[in-house]
Each structure stands twice: as C-alpha cells, then as structure tokens.
Design a protein around this motif. Sequence first.
Motif, PDB file in Angstrom:
ATOM      1  N   ARG A  22      49.026 117.320   6.083  1.00 59.63           N
ATOM      2  CA  ARG A  22      49.865 118.169   6.938  1.00 59.63           C
ATOM      3  C   ARG A  22      49.926 117.668   8.374  1.00 59.63           C
ATOM      4  NH1 ARG A  22      48.995 121.763  10.301  1.00 59.63           N
ATOM      5  NH2 ARG A  22      50.430 123.308   9.457  1.00 59.63           N
ATOM      6  N   ASP A  23      48.961 116.821   8.768  1.00 57.59           N
ATOM      7  CA  ASP A  23      48.927 116.238  10.111  1.00 57.59           C
ATOM      8  C   ASP A  23      49.931 115.086  10.142  1.00 57.59           C
ATOM      9  OD1 ASP A  23      48.307 115.417  12.652  1.00 57.59           O
ATOM     10  OD2 ASP A  23      46.158 115.194  12.266  1.00 57.59           O
ATOM     11  N   PHE A  24      51.190 115.419  10.298  1.00 53.66           N
ATOM     12  CA  PHE A  24      52.333 114.531  10.070  1.00 53.66           C
ATOM     13  C   PHE A  24      52.276 113.231  10.879  1.00 53.66           C
ATOM     14  CE2 PHE A  24      57.062 113.716  10.196  1.00 53.66           C
ATOM     15  CZ  PHE A  24      57.214 113.522   8.837  1.00 53.66           C
ATOM     16  N   GLY A  25      51.651 113.250  12.032  1.00 56.35           N
ATOM     17  CA  GLY A  25      51.624 112.063  12.875  1.00 56.35           C
ATOM     18  C   GLY A  25      50.351 111.236  12.775  1.00 56.35           C
ATOM     19  N   ALA A  26      49.458 111.578  11.857  1.00 60.57           N
ATOM     20  CA  ALA A  26      48.141 110.921  11.818  1.00 60.57           C
ATOM     21  C   ALA A  26      47.918 110.082  10.564  1.00 60.57           C
ATOM     22  CB  ALA A  26      47.045 111.974  11.957  1.00 60.57           C
ATOM     23  N   LEU A  27      48.976 109.511  10.022  1.00 64.88           N
ATOM     24  CA  LEU A  27      48.822 108.686   8.814  1.00 64.88           C
ATOM     25  C   LEU A  27      47.789 107.578   8.958  1.00 64.88           C
ATOM     26  CD1 LEU A  27      52.531 108.306   7.645  1.00 64.88           C
ATOM     27  CD2 LEU A  27      50.709 109.571   6.496  1.00 64.88           C
ATOM     28  N   PRO A  28      47.829 106.761  10.024  1.00 60.68           N
ATOM     29  CA  PRO A  28      46.887 105.646  10.083  1.00 60.68           C
ATOM     30  C   PRO A  28      45.437 106.089  10.309  1.00 60.68           C
ATOM     31  CG  PRO A  28      48.281 105.640  12.040  1.00 60.68           C
ATOM     32  CD  PRO A  28      48.787 106.731  11.130  1.00 60.68           C
ATOM     33  N   PRO A  33      44.729 104.781   6.182  1.00 58.96           N
ATOM     34  CA  PRO A  33      44.335 103.766   7.163  1.00 58.96           C
ATOM     35  C   PRO A  33      44.473 102.362   6.578  1.00 58.96           C
ATOM     36  CG  PRO A  33      42.401 104.900   6.292  1.00 58.96           C
ATOM     37  CD  PRO A  33      43.615 105.624   5.758  1.00 58.96           C
ATOM     38  N   GLY A  34      45.001 101.481   7.402  1.00 61.48           N
ATOM     39  CA  GLY A  34      45.201 100.107   6.960  1.00 61.48           C
ATOM     40  C   GLY A  34      46.561  99.888   6.329  1.00 61.48           C
ATOM     41  N   PHE A  35      47.049 100.827   5.555  1.00 63.41           N
ATOM     42  CA  PHE A  35      48.381 100.729   4.966  1.00 63.41           C
ATOM     43  C   PHE A  35      49.440 101.016   6.027  1.00 63.41           C
ATOM     44  CE2 PHE A  35      52.017 102.794   2.787  1.00 63.41           C
ATOM     45  CZ  PHE A  35      52.465 101.695   2.078  1.00 63.41           C
ATOM     46  N   THR A  45      60.355 113.923  13.434  1.00 65.21           N
ATOM     47  CA  THR A  45      60.449 112.596  12.823  1.00 65.21           C
ATOM     48  C   THR A  45      59.215 111.796  13.206  1.00 65.21           C
ATOM     49  OG1 THR A  45      62.857 112.639  12.962  1.00 65.21           O
ATOM     50  CG2 THR A  45      61.833 110.480  12.730  1.00 65.21           C
ATOM     51  N   ARG A  46      58.726 111.014  12.250  1.00 60.49           N
ATOM     52  CA  ARG A  46      57.662 110.071  12.577  1.00 60.49           C
ATOM     53  C   ARG A  46      58.188 108.662  12.347  1.00 60.49           C
ATOM     54  NH1 ARG A  46      53.530 111.814   7.660  1.00 60.49           N
ATOM     55  NH2 ARG A  46      54.817 111.033   5.945  1.00 60.49           N
ATOM     56  N   ILE A  47      57.883 107.790  13.301  1.00 65.48           N
ATOM     57  CA  ILE A  47      58.240 106.381  13.169  1.00 65.48           C
ATOM     58  C   ILE A  47      56.983 105.681  12.694  1.00 65.48           C
ATOM     59  CG2 ILE A  47      59.048 104.302  14.352  1.00 65.48           C
ATOM     60  CD1 ILE A  47      59.879 107.398  16.073  1.00 65.48           C
ATOM     61  N   VAL A  48      57.045 105.186  11.461  1.00 67.31           N
ATOM     62  CA  VAL A  48      55.882 104.647  10.772  1.00 67.31           C
ATOM     63  C   VAL A  48      55.971 103.129  10.716  1.00 67.31           C
ATOM     64  CG1 VAL A  48      54.597 104.677   8.595  1.00 67.31           C
ATOM     65  CG2 VAL A  48      55.774 106.743   9.365  1.00 67.31           C
ATOM     66  N   THR A  49      54.902 102.466  11.140  1.00 66.02           N
ATOM     67  CA  THR A  49      54.811 101.013  11.023  1.00 66.02           C
ATOM     68  C   THR A  49      53.783 100.708   9.946  1.00 66.02           C
ATOM     69  OG1 THR A  49      55.316 100.747  13.368  1.00 66.02           O
ATOM     70  CG2 THR A  49      54.349  98.847  12.229  1.00 66.02           C
ATOM     71  N   PHE A  50      54.211  99.932   8.961  1.00 70.32           N
ATOM     72  CA  PHE A  50      53.358  99.599   7.832  1.00 70.32           C
ATOM     73  C   PHE A  50      52.654  98.264   8.067  1.00 70.32           C
ATOM     74  CE2 PHE A  50      56.686 102.389   6.352  1.00 70.32           C
ATOM     75  CZ  PHE A  50      55.988 103.321   5.604  1.00 70.32           C
ATOM     76  N   ALA A  51      51.599  98.013   7.317  1.00 72.80           N
ATOM     77  CA  ALA A  51      50.815  96.785   7.469  1.00 72.80           C
ATOM     78  C   ALA A  51      51.660  95.537   7.233  1.00 72.80           C
ATOM     79  CB  ALA A  51      49.620  96.803   6.516  1.00 72.80           C
ATOM     80  N   ASN A  52      52.705  95.638   6.415  1.00 69.82           N
ATOM     81  CA  ASN A  52      53.562  94.473   6.152  1.00 69.82           C
ATOM     82  C   ASN A  52      54.608  94.258   7.253  1.00 69.82           C
ATOM     83  OD1 ASN A  52      55.543  96.393   5.672  1.00 69.82           O
ATOM     84  ND2 ASN A  52      55.733  95.963   3.490  1.00 69.82           N
ATOM     85  N   GLY A  53      54.587  95.104   8.293  1.00 70.80           N
ATOM     86  CA  GLY A  53      55.500  94.954   9.416  1.00 70.80           C
ATOM     87  C   GLY A  53      56.761  95.791   9.344  1.00 70.80           C
ATOM     88  N   ALA A 123      44.590 102.942  -0.019  1.00 69.62           N
ATOM     89  CA  ALA A 123      44.182 103.353   1.319  1.00 69.62           C
ATOM     90  C   ALA A 123      43.682 104.788   1.329  1.00 69.62           C
ATOM     91  CB  ALA A 123      45.342 103.168   2.295  1.00 69.62           C
ATOM     92  N   MET A 124      44.310 105.664   0.534  1.00 65.87           N
ATOM     93  CA  MET A 124      43.827 107.054   0.443  1.00 65.87           C
ATOM     94  C   MET A 124      42.407 107.102  -0.084  1.00 65.87           C
ATOM     95  SD  MET A 124      47.013 109.152  -1.164  1.00 65.87           S
ATOM     96  CE  MET A 124      48.660 108.765  -0.636  1.00 65.87           C
TER      97      MET A 124
END
Length: 129
Positions: A22-28, A33-35, A45-53, A123-124
């Motif tokens: 539910r913490d929408f902005g705390a994915l990493p 984490p790491g993904f 909206t969340r702007i998500v940057t993934f490990a692959n760029g 990662a989960m």
Amino acid sequence: MASIHNDVSLPAPARDVWDAVRDFGALPQRLVPGFVTACQLDGDTRIVTFANGSVAREVLVDRDDIRQRLVYAISSERLKHYSASVQVIADGEASCRLIWTIDMLPNELAAYVQEQTKLAVAAMHKAFP
C-alpha cells in the motif's frame, strides 16, 4: 488480451506485506528492492525506474485497505493496455499469499513482462525472507 498471474507465498504476516504494498512510493525500499532502483511520486502516479534501466509511469487506480488490494495502470506508447492488481491474503498468522494479476496488450510483450515479474517475485522474497 494477455493475462499474467502470480500467486506468491511469503513467510510474513499479511499486515506487514500489505503495509509495503500500500506504500505506493516505496517499491525499492519495501517491496521489490533491487528490481526497482528508484520510485518518485507525482500525485497519484509513481515514476518507477527498474534495474534494467526502463522507466514506467504507474497510476494508482484503487487502494482498498479492507480487501488489502491495490490496482495500478500504465499508459505508454508500447502498451495499449496495462492494468494490474495486487492483493494480499492471510495464510495463517505468520504467512500470506500475494496475488498479482496483470492484464495487458499487446500480447507480444507478455513474455517479456512475465519474465520481469519473475525477477520482481525474487525481489519480494528478499524483502520478506
């Protein structure tokens, strides 16, 4: 339309996993984490940057604390449709299941997205050992 289903067993109480989902902005920091290497909130909206760029703009559609279910969507030039739901279901006192369903178009990108979800699930498991 392609549908990708992930049914993830986690050795953590449902309330703890839901708190991270539910913490929408705390994915990493809390969920994958790491993904996901960065996540910035811009309103709903969340702007998500993934490990692959790669970068995605994920829009919060619904967050239901009673059902412990979160829904988000992505709009992009590559994706004609992308809607995902994540629901956390208790499986006893100290474990739970995370049900992650993605419906998307075009179908041709489904194999790539499915491979990425496998990395996210790994990662989960690191976030909830």
